[in-house]
Design an enzyme around this catalytic site. Structure first.
Site, PDB file in Angstrom:
ATOM      1  N   SER A 147     -69.571 -24.797 -39.975  1.00 14.92           N
ATOM      2  CA  SER A 147     -68.853 -24.812 -38.704  1.00 14.92           C
ATOM      3  C   SER A 147     -67.576 -25.664 -38.710  1.00 14.92           C
ATOM      4  CB  SER A 147     -69.787 -25.288 -37.583  1.00 14.92           C
ATOM      5  OG  SER A 147     -70.812 -24.345 -37.372  1.00 14.92           O
TER       6      SER A 147
ATOM      7  N   LYS B  19     -82.776 -27.669 -31.066  1.00 16.01           N
ATOM      8  CA  LYS B  19     -82.407 -26.620 -30.121  1.00 16.01           C
ATOM      9  C   LYS B  19     -83.307 -26.556 -28.880  1.00 16.01           C
ATOM     10  CE  LYS B  19     -80.188 -23.360 -33.299  1.00 16.01           C
ATOM     11  NZ  LYS B  19     -80.129 -21.938 -33.719  1.00 16.01           N
TER      12      LYS B  19
ATOM     13  N   ASN C 199     -78.019 -23.670 -28.335  1.00 15.72           N
ATOM     14  CA  ASN C 199     -77.261 -24.027 -29.539  1.00 15.72           C
ATOM     15  C   ASN C 199     -75.828 -24.448 -29.241  1.00 15.72           C
ATOM     16  OD1 ASN C 199     -75.947 -21.575 -29.049  1.00 15.72           O
ATOM     17  ND2 ASN C 199     -75.794 -21.071 -31.220  1.00 15.72           N
TER      18      ASN C 199
ATOM     19  N   ASP D  58     -76.253 -17.536 -30.260  1.00 11.46           N
ATOM     20  CA  ASP D  58     -76.734 -16.794 -31.429  1.00 11.46           C
ATOM     21  C   ASP D  58     -76.862 -15.302 -31.116  1.00 11.46           C
ATOM     22  OD1 ASP D  58     -76.903 -18.939 -33.188  1.00 11.46           O
ATOM     23  OD2 ASP D  58     -78.930 -19.452 -32.565  1.00 11.46           O
TER      24      ASP D  58
ATOM     25  N   GLY E 253     -88.911  -9.512 -37.802  1.00 10.44           N
ATOM     26  CA  GLY E 253     -89.030 -10.952 -37.627  1.00 10.44           C
ATOM     27  C   GLY E 253     -89.291 -11.302 -36.176  1.00 10.44           C
TER      28      GLY E 253
ATOM     29  N   GLY F 198     -89.161 -14.933 -35.189  1.00 13.07           N
ATOM     30  CA  GLY F 198     -88.855 -16.357 -35.080  1.00 13.07           C
ATOM     31  C   GLY F 198     -87.718 -16.621 -34.112  1.00 13.07           C
TER      32      GLY F 198
ATOM     33  N   TYR G  66     -76.589 -14.581 -44.444  1.00 11.10           N
ATOM     34  CA  TYR G  66     -75.184 -14.512 -44.877  1.00 11.10           C
ATOM     35  C   TYR G  66     -74.955 -15.114 -46.263  1.00 11.10           C
ATOM     36  CZ  TYR G  66     -75.291 -19.222 -42.843  1.00 11.10           C
ATOM     37  OH  TYR G  66     -75.631 -20.512 -42.527  1.00 11.10           O
TER      38      TYR G  66
ATOM     39  N   GLY H 231     -74.147 -10.650 -42.306  1.00 10.67           N
ATOM     40  CA  GLY H 231     -74.563 -11.816 -41.542  1.00 10.67           C
ATOM     41  C   GLY H 231     -73.442 -12.767 -41.194  1.00 10.67           C
TER      42      GLY H 231
END
Length: 283
Positions: free
Chosen positions: A22, A71, A92, A105, A128, A130, A226, A247
């Protein structure tokens, strides 16, 4: 970077943070727009989270990105939570002007997908169950998908997430099941989203969740991983003639959304993507 007494500070809190992509992405954006901002990563131990937020307010820090493991807990120290972030149950991005928490996200994934196709009225399959799947699922619902199917090895986790998304009232059709049934689910799917770590570095030769023979040419395949840029799943998608989405695009657009929340200015997407690609050695 020219740091002055007037420089506005934004940043990232997490534990650890030293490998974050970032800072170069955001600092390149600030430099390109001639903005008096700097983005810094702060390693914050979970036991220090409250004092970190209090300290940031006292220091007039303008905004934070929030990563693992903060988070969820950070929501306890904010005055307001964006509606979808509340449904997701994780934040986030923090805007200190209003002490408000967001989750970018999911919108990052939506914007990545919308470079290729609209989500509206599409049949979407997500692998997924999660945190990433949760964030993306609620935004998929919010943006008007026709149906959503959540698949996971632990079927109960998929069922719980599906129930939460359905109960939000944002979408009428949410199903769940075992990831072993993915082949059957892809027959009528318009979009496949993989939020599992399958194929993530260093396990780049993992068996993908779906093979080219299971895909059709009209399928859009998005992998949230990614690193590497072209995962085993995306290689299968390309072989099938399906449309791959990388990604890095989600990483880019979630960052751009945070940038706009903090500054009120349109993010320079091209500049941010170039910085990301350099950081990930994709050029």
């Amino acid at each position: 970077m020219n740091i002055k007494g007037s420089t506005n500070i934004v940043g990232l809190i997490g534990h650890p943070v030293e490998h974050s992509f970032s800072p170069p992405m955001h600092n390149a954006a600030f430099e390109a727009l001639g903005m008096d901002y700097a983005y810094v990563a702060f390693d914050v131990d979970p036991s220090d989270l409250k004092s970190a937020i209090d300290g940031a307010k006292s220091l007039d820090i303008k905004g934070f990105n929030v990563t693992i493991p903060h988070k969820i807990q950070v929501m306890d120290y904010l005055d307001e939570i964006d509606e979808v972030a509340g449904l997701i149950g994780a934040v986030n991005t923090i805007d200190f002007k209003e002490m408000k928490g967001y989750n970018t996200d999911g919108i990052g994934a939506i914007k990545a997908i919308e470079e290729v196709t609209s989500v509206k009225d599409k049949n979407v399959v997500i692998a997924g169950a999660g945190g990433a799947s949760r964030a993306i699922s609620f935004y998929i619902a919010k943006y008007g998908a026709g149906s959503l199917t959540i698949l996971n090895r632990n079927v109960r986790k998929a069922q719980n997430l599906a129930e939460d998304v359905l109960n939000s009232g944002l979408i009428d059709s949410v199903k769940s099941g075992s990831i072993s049934t993915i082949n059957d689910c892809l027959i009528d799917a318009d979009i496949l989203i993989d939020t599992t770590p399958v194929g993530m570095h260093p396990h780049i030769n993992d068996e993908p969740i779906a093979l080219a023979e299971d895909m059709h040419e009209d399928l859009v395949v998005f992998d949230a991983v990614y690193n590497p840029n072209e995962t085993v799943l995306l290689k299968e998608a390309i072989e099938a003639g399906a449309k791959p989405i990388y990604g890095i695009k989600m990483l880019l657009y979630q960052g751009a959304e945070s940038f706009e929340i903090w500054t009120g200015k349109k993010a320079p997407i091209d500049v941010m993507e170039e910085a990301l690609r350099k950081t990930l050695n994709l050029e």
